[in-house]
Design a protein around this motif. Structure first.
Motif, PDB file in Angstrom:
ATOM      1  N   GLN A   1       0.857  -1.179   0.000  1.00  0.00           N
ATOM      2  CA  GLN A   1       0.000   0.000   0.000  1.00  0.00           C
ATOM      3  C   GLN A   1       0.897   1.234   0.000  1.00  0.00           C
ATOM      4  O   GLN A   1       2.118   1.112  -0.037  1.00  0.00           O
ATOM      5  N   ARG A   2       0.284   2.406   0.041  1.00  0.00           N
ATOM      6  CA  ARG A   2       1.061   3.650  -0.031  1.00  0.00           C
ATOM      7  C   ARG A   2       2.123   3.688   1.064  1.00  0.00           C
ATOM      8  O   ARG A   2       1.812   3.604   2.246  1.00  0.00           O
ATOM      9  N   GLY A   3       3.375   3.833   0.638  1.00  0.00           N
ATOM     10  CA  GLY A   3       4.465   3.937   1.599  1.00  0.00           C
ATOM     11  C   GLY A   3       4.854   2.614   2.241  1.00  0.00           C
ATOM     12  O   GLY A   3       5.676   2.579   3.151  1.00  0.00           O
ATOM     13  N   ARG A   4       4.274   1.505   1.763  1.00  0.00           N
ATOM     14  CA  ARG A   4       4.599   0.201   2.348  1.00  0.00           C
ATOM     15  C   ARG A   4       4.870  -0.799   1.232  1.00  0.00           C
ATOM     16  O   ARG A   4       4.031  -1.003   0.360  1.00  0.00           O
TER      17      ARG A   4
ATOM     18  N   LEU B   1       9.185  13.279   0.848  1.00  0.00           N
ATOM     19  CA  LEU B   1      10.091  14.194   0.151  1.00  0.00           C
ATOM     20  C   LEU B   1       9.805  14.206  -1.348  1.00  0.00           C
ATOM     21  O   LEU B   1       9.800  15.267  -1.976  1.00  0.00           O
ATOM     22  N   MET B   2       9.541  13.046  -1.925  1.00  0.00           N
ATOM     23  CA  MET B   2       9.236  12.965  -3.358  1.00  0.00           C
ATOM     24  C   MET B   2       7.941  13.712  -3.669  1.00  0.00           C
ATOM     25  O   MET B   2       7.855  14.448  -4.659  1.00  0.00           O
ATOM     26  N   GLU B   3       6.932  13.543  -2.826  1.00  0.00           N
ATOM     27  CA  GLU B   3       5.638  14.180  -3.064  1.00  0.00           C
ATOM     28  C   GLU B   3       5.697  15.690  -2.898  1.00  0.00           C
ATOM     29  O   GLU B   3       4.873  16.415  -3.442  1.00  0.00           O
ATOM     30  N   SER B   4       6.689  16.166  -2.138  1.00  0.00           N
ATOM     31  CA  SER B   4       6.831  17.614  -1.942  1.00  0.00           C
ATOM     32  C   SER B   4       7.808  18.225  -2.957  1.00  0.00           C
ATOM     33  O   SER B   4       8.204  19.386  -2.805  1.00  0.00           O
ATOM     34  N   ASN B   5       8.213  17.429  -3.965  1.00  0.00           N
ATOM     35  CA  ASN B   5       9.158  17.887  -4.996  1.00  0.00           C
ATOM     36  C   ASN B   5      10.481  18.366  -4.401  1.00  0.00           C
ATOM     37  O   ASN B   5      11.053  19.378  -4.816  1.00  0.00           O
ATOM     38  N   PHE B   6      10.940  17.628  -3.401  1.00  0.00           N
ATOM     39  CA  PHE B   6      12.182  17.957  -2.711  1.00  0.00           C
ATOM     40  C   PHE B   6      13.371  17.946  -3.676  1.00  0.00           C
ATOM     41  O   PHE B   6      13.488  17.056  -4.519  1.00  0.00           O
ATOM     42  N   LYS B   7      14.223  18.951  -3.564  1.00  0.00           N
ATOM     43  CA  LYS B   7      15.450  19.016  -4.331  1.00  0.00           C
ATOM     44  C   LYS B   7      16.644  18.947  -3.385  1.00  0.00           C
ATOM     45  O   LYS B   7      16.662  19.643  -2.368  1.00  0.00           O
TER      46      LYS B   7
ATOM     47  N   ARG C   1       8.895   5.897   4.012  1.00  0.00           N
ATOM     48  CA  ARG C   1       7.838   6.904   4.143  1.00  0.00           C
ATOM     49  C   ARG C   1       8.422   8.310   4.109  1.00  0.00           C
ATOM     50  O   ARG C   1       7.808   9.233   3.574  1.00  0.00           O
ATOM     51  N   ILE C   2       9.606   8.467   4.685  1.00  0.00           N
ATOM     52  CA  ILE C   2      10.302   9.749   4.611  1.00  0.00           C
ATOM     53  C   ILE C   2      10.604  10.096   3.155  1.00  0.00           C
ATOM     54  O   ILE C   2      10.374  11.231   2.688  1.00  0.00           O
TER      55      ILE C   2
END
Length: 420
Positions: free
Chosen positions: A128-131, A342-348, A337-338
């Protein structure tokens, strides 16, 4: 029959954009934990099946990827049960391997021993999401420290790391298995029923206090016992200081050292912590692993809508291997999950070196290739990241792909002349 391009269910391929973030997060974790005195170790991903089935992993023991015996040891014709077929399994967490590691090498390690372990684990769980069924775990543990200094250090090291990764407004929820047991004992539950009570209590955030009451009554517990038990949770919620309330309430049911130690952890962390998280007493926090003996904690992130890690004290586990108990406490970050957040927040990734692409037209001379390689080497010496590649026919699309990977500068080299 064509081979499958898809990964096995519950596992995933990691593309370069995510891999860059993963590498960065790993570097922050190792650097920060290193400053707290934690030392990196590594254990095999395969463990003896008896160790994995030692009744310490809770529900995870039902999710083991088991490994068949090999060669002459595997005899399908004479096998009567699983023990005749299986002798190993993929680890489902890093705690069991750590305890085995410590039990084997304690004489070679400092005391207390502050361990940092990162590695993949495997669980045959429902994806599932994040798992996922294969995922990275990141654990810090302190073995040989009986005092609350272990809990305080683990919480501060973990929260400092999350802060350096840019996370704010999260909670560290904290409880103690001794408080859980004292509340159950005070209410009149029999000791052999504690695990059943705690499994139901653990659903509080999903079904609410009325749902918990209904399930406890359906399980056959006396109404007076259930009412006494749940009244304490209501009273704690209304109290100005829930910790002081429950510790006073359980005065005769709880050892003084547990009460003093729990308050010491909370006061010490609050005195030293940053303003990007809150330490919150949560009397409904249970955590599923049966090996926990004292303090337990969990990371709660509003961005994820659930837990992003946790841990606690497990003072009796080393004794299962050696016969002698050793105090132990650990904290695990939910690495996958971390990364998801970060990916969903478009982390650079911050502070990355300039990324330059040198694109050569097909058919350039040996002299041009030599010049390009020389320029690339000089740029790398200056700290730049340089990709040397052949120029595609669709140069515009090629550049768009490279820009998505963080390349901001392009140099083009042609057969006729050198162009910049």
């Amino acid at each position: 029959m064509a081979l499958s391009k898809k990964p096995v269910t519950g596992m995933k391929d990691i593309l370069p954009e995510e891999m860059e973030i993963r590498d960065y997060v790993i570097s922050v974790i190792k650097d920060t934990y290193g400053k707290f005195g934690f030392t990196s170790i590594e254990t095999p991903c395969v463990e003896n099946i008896a160790n994995l089935n030692c009744k310490a992993g809770g529900e995870n023991e039902k999710l083991i990827f088991k490994i068949l015996k090999r060669g002459e040891k595997l005899n399908l014709e004479t096998a009567k049960g699983e023990e005749d077929l299986v002798d190993g399994g993929l680890r489902y967490d890093l705690t069991v391997p750590l305890v085995r590691y410590y039990s084997a090498h304690a004489n070679e390690l400092p005391s207390p021993f502050k361990s940092l372990q990162m590695g993949n684990v495997w669980r045959a769980d429902r994806p599932q999401r994040g798992r996922y069924r294969q995922f990275m775990q990141c654990d810090i543990d302190i073995l040989g420290e009986a005092t609350n200094l272990a809990e305080i250090e683990l919480i501060l090291a973990t929260t400092t790391t999350l802060g350096k990764l840019g996370f704010k407004d999260f909670q560290i929820r904290i409880n103690d298995r001794q408080i859980l047991k004292a509340m159950a004992r005070y209410s009149g539950f029999e000791e052999e029923s504690y695990d059943e009570v705690f499994i139901i209590l653990d659903k509080m955030d999903k079904i609410g206090i009325e749902g918990v009451k209904e399930e406890l009554l359906k399980a056959g517990f006396a109404k007076s016992t259930v009412d006494t038990y749940l009244d304490m949770f209501t009273e704690m919620e209304n109290a100005s200081d829930s910790v002081a309330y429950i510790l006073e309430k359980l005065d005769d049911s709880l050892d003084a050292s547990v009460k003093d130690g729990f308050r010491e952890i909370i006061d010490s962390v609050n005195a030293a912590k940053g303003d990007y998280f809150d330490l919150v007493f949560d009397p409904t926090l249970v955590r599923g692993m049966s090996y926990y003996t004292g303090t337990i904690f969990e990371i709660s992130m509003p961005q994820f809508g659930g837990s992003c890690g946790g841990g606690g004290r497990y003072d009796k586990m080393v004794g299962r291997f050696t016969g002698n108990d050793v105090p132990a406490c650990g904290f695990s970050i939910g690495f996958e999950r971390i990364i998801l957040l970060l990916m969903e927040s478009n982390f650079k990734v911050p502070g990355s070196a300039d990324k330059v692409a040198y694109l050569m037209e097909k058919g350039v001379s040996a002299e041009v290739i030599t010049d390009v390689m020389k320029q690339a080497a000089e740029a790398r010496e200056k700290g730049q990241k340089v990709l040397v590649a052949r120029m595609n026919k669709n140069k515009k699309f090629q550049k768009e792909q490279l820009q998505a990977q963080g390349y901001t500068e392009f140099k083009e080299f042609y057969r006729e002349a050198l162009k910049h």
